[in-house]
Structures are given as C-alpha cells and as structure tokens.
Design a protein around this motif. Sequence first.
Motif, mmCIF file in Angstrom:
data_model
loop_
_atom_site.group_PDB
_atom_site.id
_atom_site.type_symbol
_atom_site.label_atom_id
_atom_site.label_comp_id
_atom_site.label_asym_id
_atom_site.label_seq_id
_atom_site.Cartn_x
_atom_site.Cartn_y
_atom_site.Cartn_z
ATOM 1 N N ASP A 11 -3.973 2.845 -3.070
ATOM 2 C CA ASP A 11 -3.380 1.861 -2.160
ATOM 3 C C ASP A 11 -4.334 1.524 -1.014
ATOM 4 O O ASP A 11 -4.486 0.370 -0.629
ATOM 5 C CB ASP A 11 -2.067 2.400 -1.597
ATOM 6 N N SER A 47 2.458 3.861 0.963
ATOM 7 C CA SER A 47 1.760 3.379 -0.238
ATOM 8 C C SER A 47 2.700 2.691 -1.227
ATOM 9 O O SER A 47 2.311 2.414 -2.360
ATOM 10 C CB SER A 47 1.052 4.543 -0.944
ATOM 11 N N LYS A 60 -1.873 7.121 -2.953
ATOM 12 C CA LYS A 60 -2.251 6.725 -1.593
ATOM 13 C C LYS A 60 -3.708 6.273 -1.538
ATOM 14 O O LYS A 60 -4.048 5.284 -0.866
ATOM 15 C CB LYS A 60 -2.024 7.906 -0.638
#
Length: 737
Positions: free
Chosen positions: A388, A538, A385
């Motif tokens: 991303d 993500s 995450k």
Amino acid sequence: MWQLFKYTMMSKVRFDAIAKSQERKYGGIEEKGKRSEQFATHVFNEEKMLQYLTRDAFASVKNAIFSASKIDRKMADQIAEAIKAWAISMGATHYTHWFQPLTGATAEKHDAFFDLLEDGRALEKFGGNQLVQQEPDASSFPSGGIRNTFEARGYTAWDPTSPAFVYGTTLCIPTIFVAYTGEALDNKAPLLRALQAVDHAATAVAKYFDKNVGKVNATLGWEQEYFLIDKALAYSRPDLTMTGRTLVGDAAAKGQQLDDHYFGVIPNRVLSFMSDLEQECTKLGIPVKTRHNEVAPNQFELAPVFEEANLAVDHNLLLMDVMEKVADRHQLKVLFHEKPFAGINGSGKHNNWSLATDTGVNLLSPGSTPMKNLQFLTFFINTIKAVDSYEELLRSSIASASNDHRLGANEAPPAILSIFIGEQLSNVLDELEGVSKGKLSPEEKTELKLNVVGKIPEILLDNTDRNRTSPFAFTGNKFEMRGVGSKTNCAKPMTILNTIVAKQLKDFKKEVDALVNKKSLKKDEAIFNVLREYIKTSKRIRFDGDGYSMDWEKDAERRKLSNNKTTPDALQVLTSEKSLDLFKSMQVMSEVEAKARQEVDLESYTLHLQIEGRVFNELVYSQIIPAALEYQNMLMKNVAGLKDIYGAAHQKLTDGQLGIIEQIAEHVNAIKKKTDAMTAARKNANTLKDITKKAIAYSSNVRPYFEDIRYHSDRLERLIDNQLWPLTKYRELLFIK
C-alpha cells in the motif's frame, strides 16, 4: 506466365516452411534414469563441495553463503583449484563470469583454462583471482550515465550464494557486475542487498515469536509462460524476428474461444521439446516440476519448485537461455514477448513470493495456535501495508514496452496495483480492525484468540476463489505477483518487493518496541495495536472485484491509487524523494544507481518503439502496399477484360471486383498516410535530448499510430489473394501439431 511465377515465389518461403513442418516426425525422447538421480549433476553444489574442498575451504564457502562473510584470497585459490578440477572432469574447457547487465538478459565472456608457462609448456590454469574477480571490457552495456562508453572498466565479482555450474563445455560462475567507481551495473547486486535487508528486518520480527530464528530467506517460485512457433515460419516474419511480436496479422477464425488448448493434450512435437528441456534443466539444478498447455494456442507454461529468491532468479534466466537452445534443436522458436499475438492471451511470469525461516517455518502460512497465527498475521498485514505504501514503485518494477501491451486484458492484471486476499481473510481483518485501541479487555482477548485460531487455518482448505485480474493476490501461504512480464528479469520486481517489505518490518518493530517500552503494553498487545492501525491505513489497497471494470478505475482514483498505464509514466516514481529515501535507508541503491536504472529503462522503452516503428515502415512499403497494388492491378485487368468482352453489360458483372478495388485503394491510402505520419513523429521524437521527454514523445506521439497501421494492414490481409499476401498468417503460425 511471369506474373504467375512471381506470385508463387513471393509465397514460396511461407509454403515451403509449412510443407517442411508437416513432413517432420517428432517422437518422444527416451528419459533414462530417475530425475532425482540426474538432478544438479552439472552444479558445484554442497555435495560436490564436500567431495572436492578441504574442510576449511568448505567452511569458508558456507560462511560466505549464510553469514555474508568474505573469503580471503588464499582460501579462494584452494576453492578455485577444486572447482577447476571438477569442471574439467565434467568436460569443461572454458570458464566465464556469468552476470546480469541492465539489458535484462545475461552476459558472459569465455576464457580457456589453457595457459602457457614461461618455458613454453602448456597447462590448465584457474586461480582464486579468476574465480573471485574479473575485469571484462563491458563498456557498451547500458549504465544510465554512471560512466561514459570510453570508460571501459567494470568488475564482475563472484556470488558464492549461487553455485557455479557447467553448461556445455563452460564453467559458469554467477557474479555481480559493478563499475570502477563501485556502483552496481547489474540487476543482481541490488537484489542481493534487498534480500539482505529483508533477512535482517524479518529475522528481528520473527524473534518475537521464536528466539531460535537466525535467518529469514525470501523464496520465489516463478511460473514461466511462453509461445512455441515453428522456426522456419517464425523467421519468415520480419516483425517476429526484429521485435519479438507480430506487428500486423489478422486474427485466425479459430483462436482460444473454445478453450480447447488450455490444459489439453500436449502436442507430440512440443512434448519432445519439453522432455529434452527438462533433462537439461535437471542436470543444471533447475527444479522444473510442472508443464502444461496455456490458454492461447501454441502457448505453454512451466513452473519449478520454490527456491531462495536469488537462486530462483538465476535459474529463471538460465532457463530462458536453455529453452532457446533446446527449441532450436527441435526446429522451434520460443517467444518470450508478453504479447506476440493480438486478440489472444499474452504471457506473464507470475512471481510467487514468501518468507521462510532457517527453522523451517513459512512466515506467510497460517497456523493452528494463537502464537503461530499472530506470527502469520504480522507478516501478512505488514506485506499488505508495504505494498500500500509503495504500490506505485512496485508497479514500476514490471514496466516495459512489451508488458504495456499485455497489462489489462486476457487474464493479465491491470496497471492499477491492488491486493486480493479473499472474503474470509477480509472478514478476519475487519474484525481485528474493530478491536478497541489500547490494552485489550479480557473479553477482547478471548474473542481475538477465537477469531485468530478458529478462522485462519481454514484458508488452507482453499475456501477462497482466485481472482485472475488481481495484480497481487494471497494464495494460501504466499503472495502471487501476477503482473511480471514473461521476459522480465525477476530480479527487478523482487528487489523492490523485498526492499519495501524490509522497510515496513523495520518500521513495525520500532512501533511495537516503543509501545512495549513507553506504554508498558505486553508484546502481544503491542503487536495487535500496531497491526490494527495498519489494517485501517492500508485498506484502500485491498480489492477483491473485477480489475477490468471501469467502475474499479473510478474507485481506484477515489482511493488515490496510481494508474500508470505506460512505461514512461510508471518509471517516474523511481527518482521521487520517497523512493530515493527508501533505497538509501535500506542500503539497496544509491541515488546515482536509482537514477541510472530509470534512464536505462526509459532508453530501452524508446529503442523498442523505435525499432518497431522502423519495422512497420519496412513492412508497409516493401511488402504490404506492393502486395495490395499487385492484387488491385489483377482485379483491374479482370474488369477491363470483362468490359472488352461484354461492353456496357460488364457493369453488372464487375460490381464485386470494383468494390474490392475501391476498398484496397482506401486502405492503401490510409496505411500510407498513417505510416508517413508515424515516421515523421518518430523523427521529431529522435531530436529530443532529454530521455524522459523522448520516451513520452514515443509513447504519446508515435505508438498510437501502430494500432491504426495495423488496422488497415489487417483489413488488406482479408481482401488480398492468399497466394499474394507476403506474411505468414496467424492460422499458419498458431497451431503446432
């Protein structure tokens, strides 16, 4: 006769160098004693501290390392006296604050322990003031506008988390480097702040699973790739000497196409260098472990045991300095440029990163129980995450003029940042994503536990292949950041990576605590709910396919992933509102420090291309064109002579010569036009005052000429008499025996 002498002299440096290289004999160096017995003998580590420090002084240093507590000046005097005594016993005569300015390399100013008393007597002196802080002039280091060149004050301050060491006859004290006004002027200070941020954030999350966790360290294992070239041959090439790479050079008939160099038998001369290097590294506490031939001819790699990230960064910088000194002793030249030779693999510095607790747990290692695997999933998914959310910023951390040549081919990852996790973990995340939102039903809890327990541990069996085109890949118990360039200071990507992970873990904890407190979810259910949302949001960053394909470029654009192929494009994100908010919130860099680094990196990019442009001009006008015209004149004299002898019949006999003469003329004409146009574009770019516009001008208007000039130069190299060609060729540079 004069012409023959001239031709011979033009190539004398090259052929003398080859002859000397072939005459040398290199045997293996005898390694005395076990490596473990030699390890860190030149490092003031915990073992030396126990020998030389008082109990209070030892406790003070340990507290500074593990709790970031300050060492008072009175205690610093005791520590300095102990370090001096040890260093002198190791043969040290000088000391230096060893720091990392924004040049990308290290810097040092040596002062002798020697001093005079008022009565004229001499003694060795080194006190707490000299240990803790110094004020080098340092006015000429890049600062990105933080200060003017006439403002000379800058301070180096001791970093006790990285132990002092004796290198040669000098005691080296790792330090940070800051301006008079307090801003960081180096790469170490932001890294230390980022490591502190990820420690605090990761420790808070790790306590969900083990209340005994008191500290989390980011760990780093770098893999250093490099080329080795005969020193005499390297210095016969102005482009290698000035820019670190061959600006021109036709490919050798044999390159890496047979894959016979990769993991092959290490040449004796190189093995002698490696053995000498490993002995030096061992004494300095650099835990080098692996050595082997890489894919390209004359390319090699070494890798250490994983260490705490700050220490690993220091060790990598020290290693590169040691490599150059050891290579010089062996009449070799180390090339750290990411792409020193066209048409074959470039060199990277893969950064293998993970998180480890003070309880001995790797937080990115799958476990065998539901709780351990929930912990693994938490840190695994949060890392995905984080990347991303800040993929463009992470890409900026590896941007440089030299790395631009490497990214996107020959096993180097592309400029598009994506994450490879493999089919099995992708399936696990897909299944977790499908769990219903809110409180889990008994069936879902059972299914979830079966998925987490039954599948994730199998990743340790290496049931997922590696993806050599992935910029950020999960490799069993760590993430491998493969885009880092060979000569890049690891502190830059490690600062960004640890900062974004710290921010993500901090946000994660807020969300989990909110679900527990406001919606009365159990902790495990709250964690799963948040992770499930992260998996969904993500998903675009996960890619397991061919990173070189045009289809991926189109797909990445559809996913709204950045594709910044040049350094000026990549660096713009450093001063975006999102990036500045990140650095400020995590207390890693101020807005002034972030903008300064952007300016320094843009200026460095511009200056590298400026130097390359000047070297191109020199090569073309002083070496390549003169050699081409000389050979062309030889051919024309040959044609004229045949005409004198055979008259009209010479036409059939001279078709070949005339064809070569014409080709040479075409390439000489083209290379002159391209070089003149490049020089004009460079001069126009130099008139720009704004550093961003200047860097873009060099990237868009100057750099494109480099490949055109190279093309015509390489074609001339194919045509011109080998004795006349003024530059050492690839076939001579690339095969050490």
